[in-house]
Write a protein that holds these residues in place. Structure first.
Motif, mmCIF file in Angstrom:
data_model
loop_
_atom_site.group_PDB
_atom_site.id
_atom_site.type_symbol
_atom_site.label_atom_id
_atom_site.label_comp_id
_atom_site.label_asym_id
_atom_site.label_seq_id
_atom_site.Cartn_x
_atom_site.Cartn_y
_atom_site.Cartn_z
ATOM 1 N N ASP A 98 20.157 23.845 39.445
ATOM 2 C CA ASP A 98 19.085 23.466 38.515
ATOM 3 C C ASP A 98 19.663 23.421 37.106
ATOM 4 N N LYS A 99 20.329 22.336 36.774
ATOM 5 C CA LYS A 99 21.074 22.238 35.519
ATOM 6 C C LYS A 99 20.172 22.312 34.294
ATOM 7 N N GLU A 100 18.923 21.873 34.415
ATOM 8 C CA GLU A 100 18.009 21.860 33.269
ATOM 9 C C GLU A 100 17.171 23.137 33.180
ATOM 10 N N ASP A 101 17.395 24.086 34.058
ATOM 11 C CA ASP A 101 16.626 25.342 34.085
ATOM 12 C C ASP A 101 15.131 25.097 34.247
ATOM 13 N N THR A 102 14.790 24.023 34.923
ATOM 14 C CA THR A 102 13.378 23.688 35.107
ATOM 15 C C THR A 102 12.642 24.781 35.867
ATOM 16 N N LEU A 103 13.220 25.217 36.977
ATOM 17 C CA LEU A 103 12.603 26.252 37.794
ATOM 18 C C LEU A 103 12.521 27.570 37.030
ATOM 19 N N ARG A 104 13.625 27.961 36.401
ATOM 20 C CA ARG A 104 13.667 29.228 35.678
ATOM 21 C C ARG A 104 12.631 29.263 34.555
ATOM 22 N N ASN A 105 12.603 28.232 33.752
ATOM 23 C CA ASN A 105 11.701 28.234 32.597
ATOM 24 C C ASN A 105 10.236 28.258 33.024
ATOM 25 N N ALA A 106 9.921 27.540 34.094
ATOM 26 C CA ALA A 106 8.537 27.536 34.580
ATOM 27 C C ALA A 106 8.131 28.927 35.048
ATOM 28 N N MET A 107 9.046 29.625 35.728
ATOM 29 C CA MET A 107 8.715 30.950 36.228
ATOM 30 C C MET A 107 8.664 31.975 35.098
ATOM 31 N N VAL A 108 9.560 31.863 34.133
ATOM 32 C CA VAL A 108 9.523 32.774 32.980
ATOM 33 C C VAL A 108 8.207 32.610 32.218
ATOM 34 N N ASN A 109 7.725 31.386 32.151
ATOM 35 C CA ASN A 109 6.455 31.109 31.455
ATOM 36 C C ASN A 109 5.240 31.359 32.346
ATOM 37 N N ARG A 110 5.479 31.954 33.521
ATOM 38 C CA ARG A 110 4.420 32.415 34.422
ATOM 39 C C ARG A 110 3.511 31.270 34.880
ATOM 40 N N LYS A 111 4.126 30.142 35.158
ATOM 41 C CA LYS A 111 3.371 28.994 35.635
ATOM 42 C C LYS A 111 3.307 28.993 37.160
ATOM 43 N N THR A 112 2.416 28.170 37.686
ATOM 44 C CA THR A 112 2.312 27.950 39.130
ATOM 45 C C THR A 112 2.655 26.498 39.393
ATOM 46 N N GLY A 113 3.552 26.241 40.345
ATOM 47 C CA GLY A 113 3.927 24.853 40.586
ATOM 48 C C GLY A 113 4.983 24.708 41.659
ATOM 49 N N THR A 114 5.586 23.506 41.697
ATOM 50 C CA THR A 114 6.593 23.185 42.705
ATOM 51 C C THR A 114 7.805 22.532 42.048
ATOM 52 N N PHE A 115 8.917 22.568 42.758
ATOM 53 C CA PHE A 115 10.164 21.993 42.267
ATOM 54 C C PHE A 115 11.051 21.739 43.470
ATOM 55 N N SER A 116 11.875 20.690 43.422
ATOM 56 C CA SER A 116 12.749 20.351 44.547
ATOM 57 C C SER A 116 14.156 20.040 44.049
ATOM 58 N N MET A 117 15.155 20.382 44.848
ATOM 59 C CA MET A 117 16.526 19.988 44.519
ATOM 60 C C MET A 117 17.429 20.221 45.731
ATOM 61 N N GLU A 118 18.548 19.532 45.728
ATOM 62 C CA GLU A 118 19.565 19.746 46.750
ATOM 63 C C GLU A 118 20.381 20.963 46.357
ATOM 64 N N VAL A 119 20.664 21.818 47.331
ATOM 65 C CA VAL A 119 21.410 23.038 47.047
ATOM 66 C C VAL A 119 22.575 23.178 48.009
ATOM 67 N N LYS A 120 23.548 23.949 47.576
ATOM 68 C CA LYS A 120 24.716 24.246 48.400
ATOM 69 C C LYS A 120 24.763 25.754 48.576
ATOM 70 N N LYS A 121 24.536 26.205 49.790
ATOM 71 C CA LYS A 121 24.492 27.632 50.067
ATOM 72 C C LYS A 121 25.764 28.061 50.792
ATOM 73 N N SER A 122 26.487 28.985 50.184
ATOM 74 C CA SER A 122 27.696 29.495 50.839
ATOM 75 C C SER A 122 27.310 30.579 51.832
ATOM 76 N N VAL A 123 27.992 30.576 52.962
ATOM 77 C CA VAL A 123 27.764 31.571 54.004
ATOM 78 C C VAL A 123 29.111 32.053 54.527
ATOM 79 N N ASP A 124 29.058 33.019 55.385
ATOM 80 C CA ASP A 124 30.273 33.544 56.026
ATOM 81 C C ASP A 124 31.299 33.967 54.987
ATOM 82 N N LYS A 125 30.861 34.908 54.144
ATOM 83 C CA LYS A 125 31.722 35.458 53.088
ATOM 84 C C LYS A 125 32.209 34.386 52.126
ATOM 85 N N GLY A 126 31.365 33.391 51.902
ATOM 86 C CA GLY A 126 31.682 32.350 50.933
ATOM 87 C C GLY A 126 32.658 31.301 51.406
#
Length: 922
Positions: free
Chosen positions: A562-590
């Motif tokens: 989330d390069k624009e901190d869209t999710l973070r800023n919305a949650m810090v401002n205590r808003k209710t909403g939705t957000f979508s993005m592609e993510v890369k999750k590391s597993v198996d000790k990275g």
């Protein structure tokens, strides 16, 4: 500092066969058998022979086809629903709000009891009172008699408190080492606060999930329930002072903007400058994440301690405070102190920062650390601070001389502050704390019993067997309500209780979030309270230690896509909403990566500074299905000996009442379904689904048993375990060998943290199988395997409910086989050819050929050189790996790790080196 790591993934195959002529070096033209001496048809023949046999073995012993058939039989009897993410996150937030509210109500009862007890108490300077001192209890002198303030204090191990020896009827009192145990103010405070014992016990009976409850007195003592013995360090010292703790400071004061002025004129040389630096450092200790500050050193000129941050205030988080402490050490004294220019700069700095809308305009302070002032500077105060006096002045006079004390006292009194003189280093901590009482006065006078919550921190005393436990604390201030002191605003102390973050996880139904889904919570500053990717510790096992700045990991550091901190800023401002993005999750000790598309849903948790988020992965992760069987059927199959339920999932809340704490989850489910225990709280929906899964998967037990009975002496001796996991945390395990003969005995045990159902994740083999084409197996070599030829290979596949791609994953099954067995199958297959006479001109046995079998992340499963097993193929054949990337067989994926540690070795003249742990890169 970020760390980037590269992984490679192949979406096409579960295992790839790579051939290379060793005599031709690493010429990439030879990759994949394109050289004329190795026809592609031969490679395909080997791959087909090996792939067909190993898949046949995997399917046979895992029972995958049988299980798929059984779920198909129930297809018409189930209902598939799409998960409403917003509705789900709101319901979870309501559940957490209720849980937090119960803790806050317990604190309110303590506040009321404390204020009433103090109201009824008359201060007696000659009071003599023997109390249970946490350090001295059960201590005896040389003659065997109890020491003063000790006495016999019954302690018994209690599993709810991590088997620590505690007293559930009484509290104990800890007094800092630098304070006198029998000081009149402490004895009086301890005496009236004895009334809290009854409330402590009552709170614990009302809410058995409570752990430590305590009262931190403004006088310095700390009353803790249940009672426990404290042990000094090796120097006989207990440095703990409750007034330095974040929960105390946050509850006692409001968020504040602070400018610290430190005198570095020539008269401050030597000990005075050392005391001044320690004073500033202690002031920093009293600032929290909701505060903003800066430090300015002055003589004839102004010197911002951090020159890059002049003209502004910075958040008082741990990294910033530590950074400023480093620069403090660089200060030296010279010249003449020009306090007028320093005060002017401080007032301008506070005024300019207020215009940014950050920080707190209501609570502002200038801390003046100096050895004297030649003037009262009333003209400056008249210009910038009077008549409103919004900025309080707190002078700290350094040294024993009092020649300029009157000027400093006048400044404090004229600006609603407090004057303190600090003569020695030993005086610093106690005197610095005085300003907190002044800043708390508005809250006391206005009777603001604000409930505060801290960010997550580690409690070493509550080790859950996996390392120290993450906590948050709820705290409330306690005020004097006596008429004669009401207008003076006297803070008596702060009450608090610890809440393990694991309590939050218990309210989260993991089965509703899907295989890759998760819930997370952050503070109003964006710091993580709980998140499956938060890694506060480093090291292995019992030797794990906390990372520097572990408590201030920001959401953007784990959700870094989330390069624009869209999710973070919305949650810090205590808003209710939705957000979508592609993510890369590391597993198996990275070492492996899953590329997913997540939908995020978020809302605030009322009554707290926290916001809650839920991430659901698209595809199968957005769907949930409901089956239905009778209770009798389900219980019959649930009680099979091969069945286990996820240890960290809450099917029934067995912590609520002491009589339930020794029940297993299966025992609790049976008790709940019997209807004879109305006080047992269970997740009715989860229980219904786990009963369904128990019935559908029950035939596997008989199937696996028949394989064991019919297994010939020499057939497939390398297959050791068959295993199953369902979406409800139900698992079944079958051993084809006796336990002592298992190659990897940690697999599917608590030691194998990534291989079992956890409070916030599905097993690794389950997650990887879910991302493969249905019906295909994914193969891997556990990275914790030893270097000897005692390793294993795991083969897993997912079972889908329907044929559609969006169908929920019902379960995953697999087998564990010996690596040696797996490799023999490969070498046998590589000796086949299409020659009519059966004489093969080429095979992997040839000395001039290196054969490799690698998995879909590029790790070696089979190689002639056994030491390469488990290593990344690029380490063995870098040029070939590069060619495979160019051909599109694999794709490079870059990951960022903002929680990594770099290790720096400080230089030393001797042979010993100090190991420093510094947050940042590798």
């Amino acid at each position: 500092m970020q760390v980037d790591r590269s992984c490679v993934v192949s979406s096409a195959w579960c295992a790839c066969l790579i051939l290379l002529f060793s005599t031709l070096g690493t010429r990439v033209s030879e990759v994949g058998g394109t050289h004329q001496s190795i026809p592609p048809s031969v490679v395909k023949l080997w791959a087909s022979a090996f792939g067909g046999e190993i898949k046949s073995i995997s399917a046979k012993y895992s029972g995958s086809q049988l299980l798929q058939k059984k779920y198909k039989e129930f297809e018409r009897a189930v209902r598939v629903d799409e998960i409403d993410g917003l509705r789900l996150v709101k319901r979870l937030a309501d559940d957490m709000e209720e849980m937090f509210h119960k803790k806050a109500e317990a604190m309110k009862r303590l506040v009321e009891a404390a204020e009433e007890a103090h109201l009824q108490h008359e201060e007696d300077p000659d009071l003599q009172y023997e109390y249970f001192n946490a350090v001295l209890i059960n201590e005896v002198d040389e003659e065997g008699n109890s020491v003063e303030l000790g006495g016999e204090f019954l302690l018994q191990p209690n599993d709810h408190f991590n088997n620590l020896s505690v007293n559930l009827s009484l509290s104990t009192v800890q007094v800092p080492t630098n304070m006198y145990n029998k000081d009149s103010a402490i004895v009086n405070g301890v005496f009236w606060s004895e009334a809290l014992n009854k409330v402590f016990v009552d709170n614990f009976e009302r809410d058995p999930s409570l752990i430590w409850q305590y009262f931190g007195s403004a006088k310095g003592f700390f009353r803790q329930y249940p009672g426990i013995k404290w042990k000094p360090d090796e120097h006989g010292v207990i440095a703990f002072d409750c007034r330095n703790r974040k929960w105390y400071i946050q509850a006692a004061t409001s968020p504040k903007n602070v400018v610290i002025l430190v005198d570095v004129s020539g008269s401050m040389k030597g000990l005075r400058l050392s005391i001044a630096k320690q004073t500033v450092s202690s002031i920093l200790d009293t600032l929290g994440d909701d505060d903003f500050f800066n430090i300015i050193a002055y003589n004839e000129e102004l010197h911002y301690v951090e020159s890059c941050l002049n003209g502004t205030l910075v958040q008082a988080d741990v990294p910033n405070k530590d950074h400023f402490r480093e620069h403090l050490e660089k200060l030296f004294a010279k010249g003449i102190g020009m306090l007028d220019i320093a005060l002017t700069e401080a007032f301008n700095l506070l005024g300019d920062f207020n215009e940014t809308g950050r920080g707190s305009e209501c609570s502002q302070a200038i801390m003046l650390v100096t050895d004297g002032a030649v003037d009262t500077y009333d003209a400056i105060f008249a210009k910038y601070n009077w008549p409103d006096r919004k900025v309080r002045i707190f002078p700290y006079l350094i040294g024993r001389e009092s020649a300029f004390a009157d000027n400093l006292k006048w400044m404090a009194c004229a600006n609603k502050g407090y004057f303190t003189q600090i003569s020695t280093l030993a005086d610093v901590q106690e005197n610095v704390m005085e300003y907190l009482h002044v800043l708390s006065r508005p809250k006391v006078i206005d009777r603001e019993h604000d409930t505060v919550w801290t960010e997550a921190y580690i409690d070493n005393t509550m080790d859950d067997g996996k390392g120290p436990v993450l906590m948050t604390t709820v705290a409330m201030p306690v005020f004097s309500t006596k008429n004669e002191t009401r207008n003076r605003g006297i803070l008596l102390g702060v009450v608090g209780t610890d809440v393990p973050v694991s309590e939050l996880l218990k309210t989260i139904p993991k089965y509703k979030l899907g295989i890759h889904g998760y819930a997370f919570a952050i503070t109003n500053n964006g710091y993580i309270l709980t998140h499956p990717d938060l890694r506060p510790l480093y090291g292995d096992g019992k030797k794990r230690k906390r990372k520097p700045n572990y408590s201030s990991v920001d959401l953007f550091e784990v959700e870094w896509e989330d390069k624009e901190d869209t999710l973070r800023n919305a949650m810090v401002n205590r808003k209710t909403g939705t957000f979508s993005m592609e993510v890369k999750k590391s597993v198996d000790k990275g070492k492996r990566v899953l590329v997913l598309h997540n939908d995020y849903y978020y809302t605030d948790i009322k009554g707290t500074p926290f916001s809650l988020g839920v991430a659901l992965s698209r595809g199968h992760g957005k769907f949930f299905f409901r089956g239905n069987v009778t209770v009798e059927e389900g219980l019959h199959d649930l009680e099979h000996p091969d069945v286990a339920l996820a240890d960290e999932w809450t099917y029934c809340n067995t912590d609520e009442h002491p009589e339930h704490r020794y029940l297993s989850q299966i025992e609790a489910i049976k008790l709940y379904l019997s209807g004879h225990e109305p006080h047992l709280q269970c997740d009715k929906e989860l229980i219904q689904e786990v009963l369904f899964d128990a019935v559908v998967t029950a035939p596997l037990e008989a199937y696996w048993t028949s394989l064991v009975l019919n297994k010939s002496e020499n057939s497939d001796k390398g297959v050791e375990i068959a295993y199953l996991g369902s979406r409800t945390g139900l698992s079944r395990i079958n051993l084809f060998v006796v336990p002592d003969e298992l190659t990897n005995q940690d697999f599917l045990t608590a030691e194998d943290k990534e291989g079992v159902f956890n409070a916030d994740h599905f097993p690794l083999w389950y997650k990887r199988a879910a991302e493969q084409v249905p019906g295909t197996f994914v193969y891997s070599l556990p990275f914790n395997s030893g270097s000897e030829n005692k390793s294993v290979v795991l083969a897993s596949t997912a079972i889908q409910l329907l044929d559609e791609r969006k169908s929920p994953i019902a379960a995953a099954v697999g087998i564990q086989m010996k690596l040696e067995f797996f490799q023999k199958k490969f070498w046998t297959a590589s000796r086949q050819c299409a020659a009519l006479d059966g004489k093969c001109s080429i095979s992997c046995d040839d000395e001039n050929i290196n054969c490799y079998l690698i998995d879909n992340n590029g790790f070696v499963l089979v190689a002639v050189d056994y030491t390469l097993t488990g290593k990344f193929f690029g380490e063995a054949e870098g040029a070939v790996m590069s060619k495979l990337l160019q051909m599109g067989s694999f794709k490079r994926v870059t990951l960022y790790d903002y929680q990594a540690l770099c290790w720096a070795f400080s230089g030393s003249s001797d042979s010993g080196h100090t190991l420093l742990d510094i947050p940042g890169g590798v």
